[in-house]
Design an enzyme around this catalytic site. Structure first.
Site, short mmCIF file in Angstrom:
data_model
loop_
_atom_site.label_atom_id
_atom_site.label_comp_id
_atom_site.label_asym_id
_atom_site.label_seq_id
_atom_site.Cartn_x
_atom_site.Cartn_y
_atom_site.Cartn_z
N SER A 85 125.01 -3.82 73.61
CA SER A 85 125.56 -5.17 73.49
C SER A 85 125.60 -5.82 74.87
O SER A 85 124.57 -5.91 75.52
CB SER A 85 126.92 -5.13 72.79
OG SER A 85 127.30 -6.40 72.35
N ASP A 100 121.13 -7.12 62.98
CA ASP A 100 122.24 -7.43 63.87
C ASP A 100 122.57 -8.92 63.80
O ASP A 100 121.73 -9.76 64.13
CB ASP A 100 121.86 -7.04 65.31
CG ASP A 100 123.03 -7.06 66.27
OD1 ASP A 100 124.00 -7.79 66.02
OD2 ASP A 100 122.96 -6.35 67.28
N HIS A 133 124.42 -4.12 64.48
CA HIS A 133 124.86 -4.09 65.88
C HIS A 133 125.31 -2.68 66.24
O HIS A 133 126.50 -2.38 66.32
CB HIS A 133 125.98 -5.10 66.09
CG HIS A 133 126.23 -5.42 67.53
ND1 HIS A 133 125.26 -5.97 68.35
CD2 HIS A 133 127.32 -5.28 68.31
CE1 HIS A 133 125.76 -6.16 69.56
NE2 HIS A 133 127.01 -5.73 69.56
#
Length: 638
Positions: free
Chosen positions: A494, A581, A613
């Site tokens: 991320s 995601d 994600h």
């Protein structure tokens, strides 16, 4: 490369095949006690909860490699599996009543969580929110109502969550308030009687107003309006359900503290606890006895301050038998005389216990990962180092249990970036340490938990001072003798994935290789493609990251977007992405890979089309970490 399939997200010509990727995994050689599967396989039983009456225990365990819900009567051996999900793990669950279980699940990692229910024996399964591309979130489980819970749902407008009381048997919905796209409501809260009496709304994009009402029939009244970076966050009402709430507040102070707050006057009436080093946000209470019990805060490790002799006595009793492990009350029955206890440490996922207060008996239910011996695991040490401009950067260092420094090293920045790393067990960190790598995690500026100044110092600093803090951590590893300058890699997910790409693009001589896991590559496109329910917070994101309509910000964003500077990357890079995601869309990874391949750079690219994600399915985790180990072995051990 894989065949093109226009039905799948992203450019399907880009990802490497599984066969190509597993060739990379072969570079990791050695006779190790524990396999990748040992670190990442799902526990046989975890996430235990007590039924409200305390007669039944629920837990999650694998069925067809996916986490499902099981029930057993306290004291009995027999278990009943009540769900049969095979495509994806159940994301979370709770008891809705003594006979009804509620759970949430998304589709392939898209984070559009639906609400489901089933009876304790597995009968009467019901999809309570059968709406496409709609996300639910819990507001109140309503412990005194066996037929309803309160949820938020963006069914009417994908950007906004409206509150509903929902029947957990039939799915019948009653809307309790209406959201407003002009001044969007960003949160809803109930009192101890389950009445919706608190709300917050976004004003002018960058202010937050706290609202309250005396009952569900009244109009909302404004309590206080603040800049979004500071304010009051109610935790729960005082026990008389009047106009006093317990809350976290950083009004007039840098670190968030626990306070009592008067909704009518819009002022704090009492400071209960603050800490000079960190924000304090954890406050627990006894619903049965109507008493505050503990305050929880995290410095290097988790700490508790007791407000109640009964709770202090309970923890003292547990510590006497469970030793130095971290101890958490995972669940309790309504009568608060039966408890599920969880232990953990930096070297173990610990165990679950059943404690009967009346009998004063503590019974171990299960070790979470008994196939791993904590004596073989590495210690996670809290550390600090100084940034180049004089900030103290806290973090954690995990060194291999065997061997001597210098080690090949991995810098592991966290995601968010409005988050922080904590002390505790992490399977990826332990896997890397078991293979001889030192691992450094750091809470760079922009991390939360250390006050609003430390947090806001990271605003509009992506690729700049935030990245410098990470680079300074890599240099600290070398200066302290834990690593050599030519054997430091960087891995993160991320925002941590962004930090990987920024590290390779903007400090190309620091890292020998990088692993970008669902990471941001282009600051412009990440802001263009946020999930719809983040839209009310866009102006806040602009303050944190940058406003593409502002010339100065736009130049900074261009300068600090790694995908726009792929020509600077010379270290080997592995890119890993979940195709569904909703936060960091596959476009982020695709454009990075395309930019590098346009320069004939071989960048291995793993995409899983049933993930979002981060990878949740264990077979995908196994593959990812095997490829990671091979990639690191080639570039840090070779």
């Amino acid at each position: 490369m894989s065949d093109t399939n226009n039905q799948l997200p992203g450019n399907t010509a880009l990802p490497n095949t599984t066969e190509e990727l597993m060739q990379i995994a072969l570079a990791e050689k050695g006779d190790y006690k524990y396999t990748v599967e040992d670190f990442f396989k799902k526990p046989s039983r975890t996430n235990f909860k007590l039924s409200p009456n305390g007669d039944y225990i629920s837990f999650m365990g694998p069925y067809e490699r996916r986490q499902n819900i099981f029930i057993q009567k306290v004291g009995a051996e027999q278990t009943t599996r009540i769900t049969s999900e095979t495509d994806r793990d159940i994301a979370g669950y709770t008891w809705g009543s003594d006979n009804r279980i509620l759970y949430v699940k998304d589709d392939g990692g898209d984070e559009n969580f639906k609400l489901y229910a089933a009876d304790r024996n597995g009968s009467n399964p019901t999809e309570l929110t059968p709406f496409k591309e709609v996300r639910i979130e819990f507001i109140d489980r309503l412990p005194d109502d066996d037929d309803h819970v309160i949820i938020g749902m963006n069914k009417n407008n994908p950007q906004l969550f409206d509150p509903y009381r929902i029947n957990i048997h039939s799915g019948e919905l009653t809307q309790l308030a209406e959201n407003n796209p002009m001044t969007p409501y960003s949160g809803w809260q109930t009192d101890h009687n389950g009445k919706l009496r608190l709300a917050s709304k976004v004003v002018d994009g960058v202010k937050v107003t706290l609202l309250y009402r005396n009952n569900e029939q009244e109009d909302w009244k404004e309590s206080i309006t603040t800049d979004w970076k500071e304010g009051v966050s109610p935790l729960f009402y005082d026990f008389d359900n009047g106009n006093i709430v317990y809350a976290t507040s950083n009004l007039g102070r840098d670190k968030s503290a626990i306070v009592k707050f008067d909704l009518e006057s819009g002022k704090e009436t009492e400071l209960l606890f603050e800490h000079p080093e960190v924000d304090v946000a954890g406050l627990s209470y006894s619903r049965k006895r109507k008493k505050l019990t503990t305050i929880t805060f995290t410095t290097d490790k988790r700490h508790q301050k007791y407000l109640d002799k009964t709770m202090e006595t309970l923890y003292t009793r547990l510590k006497k038998e469970l030793g130095d492990n971290e101890i958490i009350i995972n669940s309790a029955n309504k009568n608060e005389d039966k408890f599920i206890i969880r232990t953990y440490s930096d070297r173990s996922l610990g165990a679950f216990y059943f404690y009967d207060k009346n009998e004063d008996t503590l019974h171990k239910i299960v070790e979470v990962s008994p196939w791993l011996d904590e004596e073989d695991m590495a210690n996670m040490q809290p550390i600090h180092y100084e940034s180049r401009d004089g900030l103290t950067i806290p973090g954690y260092l995990t060194l291999p249990k065997d061997g001597a420094a210098p080690f090949p090293a991995i810098v592991l920045p966290h995601g968010g970036p409005s988050a922080r790393d904590n002390w505790g067990y992490r399977p990826d960190v332990q896997l890397l340490a078991s293979r001889g790598y030192a691992v450094l995690q750091m809470n760079f500026r922009g991390s939360t938990g250390y006050g609003k100044k430390f947090w806001s110092t990271g605003f509009r600093k992506w690729g700049e001072e935030m990245q410098d803090d990470i680079t300074d951590g890599a240099n600290w590893l070398v200066e302290q003798g834990y690593a050599t300058a030519d054997k430091v890699g960087i891995y993160g997910g991320s925002y941590g994935g962004y930090a990987v790409l920024a590290g390779l693009a903007f400090t190309p001589n620091v890292y020998a290789c990088g692993i970008d896991y669902v990471g941001v590559s282009n600051i412009f496109t990440i802001l263009e493609n946020i999930p719809p329910y983040w839209e009310p917070f866009r102006q806040m994101m602009y303050e944190m990251i940058g406003d593409p309509t502002d010339e100065k910000d736009s130049l900074r964003m261009e300068r600090n977007s790694p995908a726009l500077h792929a020509e600077n990357i010379k270290a080997p890079l592995l890119v890993v992405q979940g195709a569904n995601d909703p936060r960091v869309k596959i476009l982020e990874s695709d454009q990075m890979v395309e930019a590098l391949r346009a320069r004939n750079v071989d960048v291995p690219y793993m995409v899983k089309y049933n993930e979002g994600h981060g990878f949740g399915n264990e077979e995908n985790q196994f593959e990812f970490y095997k490829v990671m180990l091979g990639f690191l072995a080639k570039h840090l051990k070779g």
